[in-house]
Design a protein around this motif. Sequence first.
Motif, PDB file in Angstrom:
ATOM      1  N   GLY A 170       0.783  -1.228   0.000  1.00  0.00           N
ATOM      2  CA  GLY A 170       0.000   0.000   0.000  1.00  0.00           C
ATOM      3  C   GLY A 170       0.812   1.273   0.000  1.00  0.00           C
ATOM      4  O   GLY A 170       0.321   2.309  -0.450  1.00  0.00           O
ATOM      5  N   GLY A 186       0.477   1.070  -4.931  1.00  0.00           N
ATOM      6  CA  GLY A 186      -0.491   0.940  -3.851  1.00  0.00           C
ATOM      7  C   GLY A 186      -1.254   2.203  -3.548  1.00  0.00           C
ATOM      8  O   GLY A 186      -2.468   2.168  -3.304  1.00  0.00           O
ATOM      9  N   ILE A 229      -3.880  -1.648   5.432  1.00  0.00           N
ATOM     10  CA  ILE A 229      -2.609  -1.966   4.786  1.00  0.00           C
ATOM     11  C   ILE A 229      -1.686  -2.688   5.759  1.00  0.00           C
ATOM     12  O   ILE A 229      -1.786  -2.533   6.973  1.00  0.00           O
ATOM     13  N   THR A 240       2.223  -2.834   6.626  1.00  0.00           N
ATOM     14  CA  THR A 240       3.451  -2.079   6.405  1.00  0.00           C
ATOM     15  C   THR A 240       4.474  -2.436   7.470  1.00  0.00           C
ATOM     16  O   THR A 240       4.115  -2.724   8.623  1.00  0.00           O
TER      17      THR A 240
END
Length: 227
Positions: A13, A18, A36, A38
């Motif tokens: 993302g 993303g 998302i 991460t």
Amino acid sequence: MSANNKIITVIGGTGAQGRPVIEALVAAPSPFSVRILTRDANHALAKDLVAKYGVEIVEGSVLDDAAVAKAFKGAYGAFVNLDTFTLGEVAELHAGVRAYELACAAGVKHFVWSSLDYKLKSNNYDDRYGAPHYNAKGRVWEFIKSQAKDGDMLCSVLVTGPYMESLRSIYAPIGQRKSDGAVVFALPWGAADSNLRFPFIALPDIAFFARWIFDNPPSKGTVKEVP
């Protein structure tokens, strides 16, 4: 993020692809909200996505099964785009397969794999005509197709290509012009007189089709391919 919306988990993302995909997914009117995965929830890019699009953050690596499973928990859909240049070809193959398996286990309804053409296969597995990022993504999609069956999680593939935006960076012209004014691009593909054609795609177009895929899931069977 509205609790009434269908959650789409986006892996990748904070990347170039993303961000526009997330923007398209939440563009009104939309039944979707975005979560998302991460590695760093405090990264400026992640924080910006929270501020602008109301995304939910799950911190962890795509190589960490527990983190990926957490990101998929309760999600309606998944959009997965992995960066070969960060992970490496072998790790991407593993991560892509595990993302599919973990999404199935979590009860995700629609899994979308962001892919590239499987060049090695289309060129009869001649290693002169393959590339790690194309090969890894193509292999993952071949695996997904082999596993998906009617009644299981819906699966779609969005086949992209080099980003048009890269004409400002890695594919930028080299500052030379021919006598007729044509710009010279330093790309080592074919002889100068081969009249080579090389397709690009703009990031907003990828985002448009990502949203379209979720708005128009496969109606029969489990697999939809969008080149």
